[in-house]
Design an enzyme around this catalytic site. Structure first.
Site, short mmCIF file in Angstrom:
data_model
loop_
_atom_site.label_atom_id
_atom_site.label_comp_id
_atom_site.label_asym_id
_atom_site.label_seq_id
_atom_site.Cartn_x
_atom_site.Cartn_y
_atom_site.Cartn_z
N MET A 67 -24.83 39.61 23.92
CA MET A 67 -23.97 40.76 23.69
C MET A 67 -23.09 40.56 22.45
O MET A 67 -23.00 41.40 21.57
CB MET A 67 -23.11 40.88 24.94
CG MET A 67 -22.30 42.10 25.07
SD MET A 67 -23.26 43.56 25.38
CE MET A 67 -23.56 43.48 27.13
N LYS A 68 -22.46 39.41 22.44
CA LYS A 68 -21.48 39.07 21.40
C LYS A 68 -22.11 38.96 20.01
O LYS A 68 -21.50 39.32 19.01
CB LYS A 68 -20.87 37.73 21.79
CG LYS A 68 -19.79 37.26 20.90
CD LYS A 68 -18.47 37.82 21.35
CE LYS A 68 -17.57 37.96 20.13
NZ LYS A 68 -16.42 38.77 20.41
N GLY A 69 -23.34 38.44 19.95
CA GLY A 69 -23.98 38.25 18.67
C GLY A 69 -23.35 37.15 17.84
O GLY A 69 -22.80 36.21 18.39
N GLU A 104 -11.06 34.88 21.01
CA GLU A 104 -11.05 35.68 22.23
C GLU A 104 -11.08 34.80 23.48
O GLU A 104 -10.43 35.08 24.48
CB GLU A 104 -12.30 36.56 22.19
CG GLU A 104 -12.28 37.78 23.04
CD GLU A 104 -13.61 38.50 22.88
OE1 GLU A 104 -14.32 38.63 23.87
OE2 GLU A 104 -13.95 38.88 21.73
#
Lengths: 251, 518
Positions: free
Chosen positions: A130-132, B307
């Site tokens: 997802m993050k890539g 993050e």
């Protein structure tokens, strides 16, 4: 001063055709005059001239690290070179999703894995998660990719089992570890097994990794190869466009 | 002096939650054992060696017991029973079992007193050897002086232990303090430890007891030459965690990668198996005076380093609590973190500084292990070398315990001799050049760095409290660590976990617990 552009080129230091290159290497010698001369003669033997051994670093135990600048006598004619590259257009995530919707009309299923002994998921994750990587989202983020990331140390048999069970359009294989050419052995094994089981045709086989080029991938029997610096956008665009073209041909 | 202003109530809350998480597995540690724990007991009883087709004897003995459903009493009991019945040593018994001549569970029962007495003698013998190794190490540090801080940690990884020994000695001469022999990439998933010296591996060299011995000898030699005690480290991780810890204790390794959760998240090893194995392996390390290191850097290579910074803090706190349960003291807890923020990010260095200070301040007595940039290391070796210098800058400025040096060829190959030498030169230059800079500077309590560190602490606290409430296994099942989903009954190695029966014996666990006062 204008110059006639030639297709025969040499390295450029600060003057056209000076052939200057930066080199560094280790020799099993002591960091003395003999060692330095050995380094110089080695470069001379390799076809360099104007050799400057500018750095001599003692690494102890009879090893010395040399840093050198030298001019090469070799040149290369770029008009005589042909390379195999992935030539499909690179589209953004949104463009790719729209392209798939328009030309394929259903989600594309991709199974990815680091095969056999390879435990390093950094490559496959950069493309699939997802993050890539570096602000390019991975295939999981695409609306029209059904991305299945099997992770690390997946045997060729297990991967092909998944390919058989799901309606897979493309297989993505990452190989990071390259010591003693283990990546070549693993990649070859996968393709041979896929062929033996009749899974090769109709499915795109794509590989990637720091030592993989498109040329090498073709040679090993894959459809495409992606090296360092490739992003999910490159892989996604390639898969979408190639599958669409194949579907059009099939009709 | 560089010091953050953090909320003590938050730190206390975070530790309490982590303690709650670790304490929720007391039932597992008390009631279960695993095949590798039993093999460890055999190794500590002196059983070693392999058959001609390279099957390790400890595995063959355990397989014999497992296939006759006799493992519940523990391997120690059966081997001692047979040793008394046949008047042989545990090693001789293992050889006979390997040959297929006896089934341990069919041997006539001997007097429990005699069995206990034999196990007592055998375990005292091997524990006294481990204690001697610990004392020898301490003597060396007294002789040559304490390890530098940050200590310079480099890896060797040729696949050939003899070549590794040459490279390790060269690295020590160039200034390295700690040598790690990276394991062959597939070893973590092997449910046995290979036997003997090895000359071929992929991406590293197999961890075997003979390889440990060869490298220890090479480093002892070079220690006397450079007048520094050169430490050796390896990886007690994967499916043979406690066995490797025991081998390290016997051969005097000084540090050991030994994370409580790494195997679950990053190698898909079953959660129960991992937690159980880490409990005993860490106890061995505690007993042997081996400094453990944890693998929090992995969270940042799979997720975004800004993050997900709080997952590092949360994991450090969980690792700390699990380590305390095994008797490891803070001065032997090398909790991990890493310099992995995208170099293109504006003020990325400030974030790195905030994270490094946070770790240092949460664990002031720990030899914190700081990992170099890897994710954004590229084929541009010049840029990577520069990133490594920035990393070294933070390491020295914030007083990290162990600096795992970055290699400019990180993204290309396992390090060449010159790559390692340039990395050491880089670190020595930066460390020396800014030696006392940290003492001259202070952090603005309202500034960016302090605010950032306080924010990460708060996120970690809330996260830990949530995990404590829902349970660690549930949190892992939901993929709350490193975005990876791991179910309690999934992953590799669960079939090697078993419930202890009445009369189960692990003489080492009992004695180590007594000695470590846990």
């Amino acid at each position: 001063m204008t110059r006639v552009k030639s297709s025969v080129i040499k390295p450029y230091g600060d003057t056209h055709n000076d052939g200057k290159m930066q080199l560094s290497f280790t020799l099993p010698v002591r960091p003395d005059e003999l060692g330095k001369e050995a380094a110089r003669q080695l470069l001379a033997k390799m076809g360099f001239d104007d050799i400057d051994i500018c750095g001599v670093r003692d690494m102890s135990g009879g090893f010395t690290h040399f840093i050198a600048y030298a001019g090469t006598t070799a040149s290369i004619d770029i008009s005589k070179i042909s390379v195999k590259t992935v030539d499909t257009k690179v589209m953004s995530l949104e463009e790719t999703d729209e392209y798939i919707l328009t030309y394929i009309g259903r989600p594309i299923t991709v199974v990815g894995a680091c095969i056999e002994s390879d435990a390093h998921t950094v490559g496959i994750d950069a493309i699939m998660n997802m993050k890539g990587y570096n602000h390019r989202y991975g295939l999981e983020r695409y609306k029209y990719f059904n991305a299945i990331n099997l992770g690390a140390q997946v045997t060729c048999e297990d991967l092909l089992q998944r390919v058989r069970n799901e309606q897979v359009d493309a297989v993505l294989v990452s190989q990071i570890v390259t010591q003693k050419n283990i990546h070549i052995k693993n990649l070859t094994r996968l393709i041979e097994l896929a062929e033996a089981e009749g899974l090769r045709d109709g499915i795109l086989f794509v590989c990637g990794g720091p030592r993989i080029s498109h040329e090498l991938a073709i040679e090993l029997g894959y459809d495409a190869g992606f090296g360092t610096g490739s992003y999910a956008t490159d892989v996604a665009s390639y898969i979408a466009i190639t599958l669409a073209e194949r579907m059009i041909k099939a009709r | 002096m560089l010091k953050l202003k953090l909320r003590l109530d938050l730190i206390n809350r975070a530790r309490t939650a982590a303690q709650e998480i670790a304490s929720s597995f007391d039932w597992l540690f008390a009631e279960y054992s695993s095949v590798t724990i039993e093999r460890t007991i055999l190794r500590l009883l002196g059983i070693d060696g392999a058959t001609k087709d390279r099957k390790p004897l400890p595995n063959l003995v355990i397989n014999d017991l497992k296939s006759h459903s006799a493992l519940g009493k523990g391997a120690a009991w059966w081997v001692a029973n047979a040793a008394i019945a046949y008047d042989k040593t545990p090693q001789q018994i293992a050889e006979i079992v390997a040959h297929g001549d006896i089934q341990l569970s069919k041997v006539k029962s001997q007097s429990p007193d005699k069995i206990r007495k034999l196990l007592d003698t055998c375990s005292d013998k091997s524990l006294s050897h481990i204690k001697k190794q610990k004392q020898y190490r301490e003597k060396q540090f007294r002789k040559y002086g304490d390890r530098r801080q940050p200590a310079i940690y480099v890896i060797v990884a040729t696949g050939n232990i003899y070549e590794d020994a040459v490279q390790a000695q060269a690295a020590a001469r160039q200034g390295a303090d700690i040598i790690a022999v990276i394991r062959s990439t597939a070893q973590s998933l092997l449910d046995y430890v290979p036997y003997g010296a090895t000359t071929e591996g992929f991406g590293g060299t197999f961890a075997t007891q003979e390889n440990f011995r060869i490298m220890r000898k090479a480093l002892d030699e070079v220690s006397s030459e450079v007048n520094r005690y050169i430490s050796l480290t390896n990886y007690a991780s994967g499916l043979c965690m406690p066995e490797i810890a025991a081998m390290g204790a016997i051969e005097r390794l000084d540090l050991m990668l030994n994370d409580a959760m790494y195997g679950i998240l990053f190698r898909d090893i079953n959660p129960r198996r991992t937690l159980l194995d880490q409990y005993f392996s860490r106890m061995i390390n505690a007993y042997a005076g081996i400094e453990i290191q944890t693998g929090e850097d992995n969270y940042l290579t799979t997720s975004d380093a800004v993050e997900k910074a709080y997952t590092v803090t949360a994991s450090q706190l969980i690792n700390e609590q699990f380590a305390l349960k095994s008797g490891i003291k803070p001065d032997k807890m090398g909790l991990g973190h890493a310099f992995e923020i995208n170099p293109e990010m504006e003020n990325g260095f400030l974030y790195e500084l905030a994270h490094a200070l946070l770790t240092k301040e949460l664990f002031p007595d720990s030899p914190v292990k700081y990992m170099p940039p890897t994710k954004f290391a590229s084929g541009n070796i010049f840029k990577t070398h520069l990133m490594d210098a920035m990393f070294n800058f933070v390491g020295q400025l914030t007083g990290q315990g162990v600096q795992l040096l970055g290699m400019m060829t990180e993204a290309i190959h396992t390090p060449h001799l010159a790559d390692r030498s340039l990395a050491i030169e880089n670190a020595c230059y930066v460390f020396n050049n800014i030696r006392d800079l940290g003492a001259e500077l202070s952090i603005d309590p309202k500034g960016f760095i302090n605010t950032r560190a306080a924010h990460v602490l708060e996120e970690a606290t809330l996260f830990l409290e949530k995990v404590a409430e829902e349970g660690l296994f549930t949190a892992m099942e939901r993929g709350e660590f490193a975005d990876i989903k791991r179910p309690e009954f999934g992953g590799k190695g669960l079939d090697g976990v078993f419930r202890k029966e009445q009369g189960y014996l692990n003489p080492f666990l009992d004695k180590m617990k007594a000695s470590l006062k846990i």
